[in-house]
Design a protein around this motif. Sequence first.
Motif, PDB file in Angstrom:
ATOM      1  N   LYS A 106       0.824  -1.215   0.000  1.00 11.91           N
ATOM      2  CA  LYS A 106       0.000   0.000   0.000  1.00 11.91           C
ATOM      3  C   LYS A 106       0.856   1.263   0.000  1.00 11.91           C
ATOM      4  N   SER A 107       1.863   1.285   0.882  1.00 17.43           N
ATOM      5  CA  SER A 107       2.714   2.479   0.953  1.00 17.43           C
ATOM      6  C   SER A 107       3.499   2.648  -0.332  1.00 17.43           C
ATOM      7  N   THR A 108       3.924   1.539  -0.900  1.00 20.98           N
ATOM      8  CA  THR A 108       4.661   1.594  -2.165  1.00 20.98           C
ATOM      9  C   THR A 108       3.791   2.220  -3.247  1.00 20.98           C
ATOM     10  N   GLY A 128       2.124   8.213   9.478  1.00 21.71           N
ATOM     11  CA  GLY A 128       2.186   7.989  10.914  1.00 21.71           C
ATOM     12  C   GLY A 128       2.903   6.687  11.200  1.00 21.71           C
ATOM     13  N   GLU A 129       3.314   5.998  10.144  1.00 18.04           N
ATOM     14  CA  GLU A 129       3.880   4.660  10.323  1.00 18.04           C
ATOM     15  C   GLU A 129       5.380   4.644  10.211  1.00 18.04           C
ATOM     16  N   GLU A 130       5.908   5.498   9.328  1.00 20.49           N
ATOM     17  CA  GLU A 130       7.333   5.426   9.072  1.00 20.49           C
ATOM     18  C   GLU A 130       7.989   6.776   9.312  1.00 20.49           C
ATOM     19  N   SER A 131       9.264   6.732   9.694  1.00 20.02           N
ATOM     20  CA  SER A 131      10.005   7.971   9.910  1.00 20.02           C
ATOM     21  C   SER A 131      10.417   8.537   8.553  1.00 20.02           C
ATOM     22  N   VAL A 174      -2.609   9.913   3.254  1.00 20.36           N
ATOM     23  CA  VAL A 174      -2.516   9.631   4.687  1.00 20.36           C
ATOM     24  C   VAL A 174      -2.247   8.141   4.877  1.00 20.36           C
ATOM     25  N   ASP A 175      -1.096   7.825   5.463  1.00 23.19           N
ATOM     26  CA  ASP A 175      -0.682   6.425   5.637  1.00 23.19           C
ATOM     27  C   ASP A 175      -0.385   6.208   7.122  1.00 23.19           C
ATOM     28  N   SER A 176      -1.127   5.559   7.879  1.00 20.68           N
ATOM     29  CA  SER A 176      -2.445   5.023   7.604  1.00 20.68           C
ATOM     30  C   SER A 176      -3.444   5.627   8.581  1.00 20.68           C
TER      31      SER A 176
HETATM   32 MG   LIG Z   1       2.735   0.818   4.715  1.00 21.43          MG
END
Ligand SMILES: [Mg+2]
Length: 465
Positions: A106-108, A128-131, A174-176
């Motif tokens: 999804k992020s990709t 909000g998931e990854e730096s 917006v993830d996620s």
């Molecule tokens: Mg992701």
Amino acid sequence: MEKLKKIFVCSECGYETPKWMGKCPECGEWNTFIEDVRAEEGTSKQKTAGLIIGEPEAETVTSISDVCVDDEIRYVTGIDELDRVLGGGIVKGSVTLLGGDPGIGKSTMLLQICGKLSEKMKILYVSGEESKSQLKLRAKRIGVDSKNLLIAPYTDIGQVINAISAEKPDIVMVDSIQTMSFSGIASSSGSVTQVKECTSILTKVAKKANIPVIIVGHVNKDGAIAGPKVMEHIVDTVLHFEGERTMSYRILRSIKNRFGSTNEIGIFEMNENGLHEVENPSVALLSERPTNVSGTCVSCIIEGTRPIFAEVQALVSKTGFGVPRRTSTGFDFNRTALLIAVLEKRAGYYFGSMDTYINVIGGLKLDEPAADLSVAIALISSLTDTVVDSSIVAFGEIGLGGELRSVSNTESRIKEAEKLGFSEVILPMQSLKKLRKDDYKIKLTGVASVGEAFSAIRKKEVKSE
Ligand SMILES: [Mg+2]
Ligand SMILES: Nc1ncnc2c1ncn2[C@@H]1O[C@H](COP(=O)(O)OP(=O)(O)OP(=O)(O)O)[C@@H](O)[C@H]1O
Ligand SMILES: [Zn+2]
């Protein structure tokens, strides 16, 4: 002081109750209640979306003919497989939910959309998931880099709204949604209440500022995290990203679309530098077909407007003991049982003491009745150990009388089979009668029943020996 009380919220529809219940009285689903907290009335600091984005202006009643709109504006992403699923691009001011299992890509996908769109427009990517450095690493791996792509590692929805009004992006990702929280609500991020509130805040912002928003939502099988089910009603478009994580194919499907058809699918392949469009899925899906093996038959289904070819495999083997095992992957289980019953009763092929396994290659789901014939042929082929020529395609719906019923889009299926180099199409007689045979170079064999279809195949085998 703010006092908290425990409540239970249905993860399907958002119904609230002070006591746990097995069945939701609102939507009738079982086992969907999840514990949550809520500020007690009186001590309440509970605020709603209005607080950050302002109350909506009073709307008046208007005749529909007096409402003026610009033409529907779509941002074409340039990723054809995605644009088609969306119905031609991302509609301005729309909210799209992209759901899928963990790690499916999804992020990709979001980052690749950013890569394409940031050539022309400003994008705010909230993660909000990854730096930031994690995002940069992924972006580097898939080759995305642009001054127009702004990343924000926020989890507070208020911060997100502030960033939107400060930066005025053309599009927001917006993830996620599960990592977002609204400070006016006591419950923790990921709870049904938060997910619902944050989604509706984002939706209001999207409509008010006319900015499209794409939201990632996790699906969790045991429902520990609020599934995006409650969000589906709020947003405009729901896309589902599916596929086996161990296989490289990913299928993008639209479950709901206020601006397009929900029949289209997009097929992607995942590798180390991201997702790649699979322009001709049939070729990819058929590429590793075994030759000279019984129990396989090529089927043709229509997904949206495109004919897609997929290989159906069946394995029929003697049951060790007890009740025969029946499994089916990629084809409806009950439909398989029905086909087996029809084959026994109408065509004289017996599966009584046989285990049957059905598998559709490539993780595709054949949910069109036209796939019946190929499943039946694969079953008989395995049962009788007869090889079906790999240049044959079969499609047709099977009725309870064993008769073959006509299907839609016959012409486009045949045209595509010709294009892919198949030599023969086995199709319902009724469908064949409606065609002008001279239009096609490929051999067309019309059959009236399942039994007849298999005889046609068998005759060919005898001839070629
Ligand atoms: Mg992701
Ligand atoms: N170096 C790599 N080479 C090949 N594939 C990779 C590589 N790194 C990641 N992947 C693929 O990317 C997938 C993860 O993609 P992504 O992070 O976009 O998924 P996601 O759906 O956002 O996951 P999550 O639910 O954790 O947010 C992995 O499952 C893997 O298939
Ligand atoms: Zn419910």
